[in-house]
Design an enzyme around this catalytic site. Structure first.
Site, PDB file in Angstrom:
ATOM      1  N   GLY A   1      -4.803   6.878   2.530  1.00 15.05           N
ATOM      2  CA  GLY A   1      -4.853   8.306   2.259  1.00 15.05           C
ATOM      3  C   GLY A   1      -6.172   8.748   1.670  1.00 15.05           C
ATOM      4  N   TYR A   2      -7.123   7.787   1.513  1.00  9.72           N
ATOM      5  CA  TYR A   2      -8.454   8.087   0.985  1.00  9.72           C
ATOM      6  C   TYR A   2      -9.500   7.581   1.968  1.00  9.72           C
ATOM      7  CZ  TYR A   2      -6.212   9.172  -3.456  1.00  9.72           C
ATOM      8  OH  TYR A   2      -5.426   9.738  -4.430  1.00  9.72           O
TER       9      TYR A   2
ATOM     10  N   GLY B   1      -2.789   3.706  -3.715  1.00 10.35           N
ATOM     11  CA  GLY B   1      -3.338   4.633  -4.698  1.00 10.35           C
ATOM     12  C   GLY B   1      -4.797   4.999  -4.520  1.00 10.35           C
TER      13      GLY B   1
ATOM     14  N   SER C   1       0.809  -1.218   0.000  1.00 14.38           N
ATOM     15  CA  SER C   1       0.000   0.000   0.000  1.00 14.38           C
ATOM     16  C   SER C   1       0.842   1.268   0.000  1.00 14.38           C
ATOM     17  CB  SER C   1      -0.948   0.014   1.201  1.00 14.38           C
ATOM     18  OG  SER C   1      -1.867  -1.056   1.133  1.00 14.38           O
TER      19      SER C   1
ATOM     20  N   GLU D   1      -5.836  -7.576  10.383  1.00 16.98           N
ATOM     21  CA  GLU D   1      -4.668  -8.464  10.484  1.00 16.98           C
ATOM     22  C   GLU D   1      -3.435  -7.750  11.027  1.00 16.98           C
ATOM     23  OE1 GLU D   1      -3.395  -6.003   7.284  1.00 16.98           O
ATOM     24  OE2 GLU D   1      -5.357  -6.779   7.810  1.00 16.98           O
TER      25      GLU D   1
ATOM     26  N   CYS E   1      -9.501  -2.017   3.695  1.00 15.94           N
ATOM     27  CA  CYS E   1      -8.751  -0.830   3.275  1.00 15.94           C
ATOM     28  C   CYS E   1      -9.140  -0.374   1.860  1.00 15.94           C
ATOM     29  CB  CYS E   1      -7.246  -1.087   3.408  1.00 15.94           C
ATOM     30  SG  CYS E   1      -6.263   0.434   3.470  1.00 15.94           S
TER      31      CYS E   1
ATOM     32  N   HIS F   1      -6.942  -2.327   9.365  1.00 21.74           N
ATOM     33  CA  HIS F   1      -6.359  -3.635   9.067  1.00 21.74           C
ATOM     34  C   HIS F   1      -6.577  -4.598  10.231  1.00 21.74           C
ATOM     35  CE1 HIS F   1      -4.194  -2.926   5.267  1.00 21.74           C
ATOM     36  NE2 HIS F   1      -4.181  -1.672   5.680  1.00 21.74           N
TER      37      HIS F   1
END
Length: 353
Positions: free
Chosen positions: A290-291, A221, A45, A332, A246, A330
């Site tokens: 970041g989104y 992204g 990521s 995990e 995510c 996350h």
């Protein structure tokens, strides 16, 4: 080696270099984790980004060959206050410096990471140059202006061919947008029969596999850049139980007609508080994004199940009618260490039902 960091606002930070000798351009972000630097560096990521670690001492317990989240470092560079070249840990096999050299990644230390982080918090994530070369401001500016930072890194980080991991449990198709190895480990721990698929796998190929459920992985992204993935999700949510993590969470929101937006500086670290509305319980979670999902845009189809305790952004949602749910954090990532692992069990239950 000397080292320097040049930001798009014209700021220059001078320090010392480690890792690969060279110059890289990327998006400058920061991570607040105290430990886990090896997992952070190898998380797909972070493709296209230069990571600033806010914790001042990095590398003190070394790195090893079995805790990587992928086969290499996808980040463009690493910035730290102090780097340890004498790690002390019985599992240590190498230093961070040697790891960066091996994987051709530029690092700079002896910088004021507190000042850099405060700048990113006030101005937002920005383009930067990280270098161990003797470059003047004009040369740095040219590097910055000539570099194009893409937003679709799926072609780089996703598997190119299907990967099958046999198991005697539920049959899961993992759509790989940049999946972390620990997500796969959590499925293996639950004895799932796993097939990891490229992000642009046609829907017809998934149907041929006859999976019991679909996991939409994390990845780098802008979620809006992955058109093939969004269209695929539109098809699979009507046929299979789906669990998104995510980036997979963000793309699920787009697939049901919602919207996403770029955050000022995102959430990256192992100390983010999340409130589970349905369980009336809070968790400390690991995050890297970041989104975010626009809350109002998904309310027609989805129920918000988790919110961020710092800024109230959407951290989880489930479909009002279908066995489809997702989380932004996350499960995990193990900061709890296993507080939110129940989400994998929930996914298994949805497939068994």
């Amino acid at each position: 080696m000397n080292g320097l960091l040049y930001l798009e606002d014209g700021s220059i930070y001078e320090g010392k270099g480690f890792g690969k000798s060279g110059t890289s351009v990327g998006e400058l972000v920061f991570n607040t984790s105290i430990t886990g630097y090896q997992e952070i560096l190898t998380d797909p990521s972070y493709a296209g980004q230069v990571i600033t670690m806010t914790y001042p001492l990095i590398g003190n317990y070394g790195v090893n060959s079995f805790e990587d989240e992928s086969y290499k470092i996808h980040a463009k560079g690493l910035i730290v206050k102090s780097i340890s070249n004498n790690p002390s840990n019985y599992l240590s096999e190498n230093t961070v410096d040697e790891m960066l050299r091996k994987m051709n990644v530029v690092g700079v230390y002896d910088l004021d990471t507190r000042s850099i982080t405060k700048k990113v918090r006030s101005k937002g994530a920005m383009k930067c140059v990280i270098s161990t070369k003797e470059l003047n401001k004009k040369q740095l500016s040219e590097y910055l202006n000539e570099a194009e930072l893409g937003e679709n890194f799926m072609e780089e980080v996703s598997t190119k061919q299907p990967i099958h991991i046999a198991g005697k449990g539920a049959k899961v198709a993992v759509i790989d947008f940049g999946v972390k190895s620990n997500i796969i480990e959590n499925l293996k721990h639950r004895e799932c029969d796993i097939t990891i698929l490229p992000y642009n796998t046609p829907y017809e190929e998934i149907v041929k596999l006859n999976p019991q459920g679909i996991l939409l992985s994390n990845g780098p992204g802008d979620p809006k850049a992955v058109k093939e993935g969004i269209n695929l999700i539109k098809d699979v949510i009507n046929k299979y139980p789906v669990f998104g993590i995510c980036l997979g969470h963000q793309m699920l929101a787009l697939a049901v007609g919602g919207d996403t937006y770029k955050m000022k500086y995102g959430h990256r670290g192992g100390n983010h508080g999340v409130y589970d509305i349905e369980k009336d319980r809070a968790y400390i979670t690991s995050q890297n994004h970041g989104y975010a999902v626009d809350t109002e845009s998904v309310k027609e189809k989805m129920i918000i199940t988790h919110i961020n305790l710092n800024d109230n952004t959407v951290e989880g949602m489930r479909h009002k009618e279908l066995p489809v749910f997702s989380v932004q954090f996350h499960p995990e990532g193990a900061p709890g260490p296993q507080d939110s692992a129940y989400l994998f069990d929930k996914f298994i239950e949805s497939m068994n039902e």
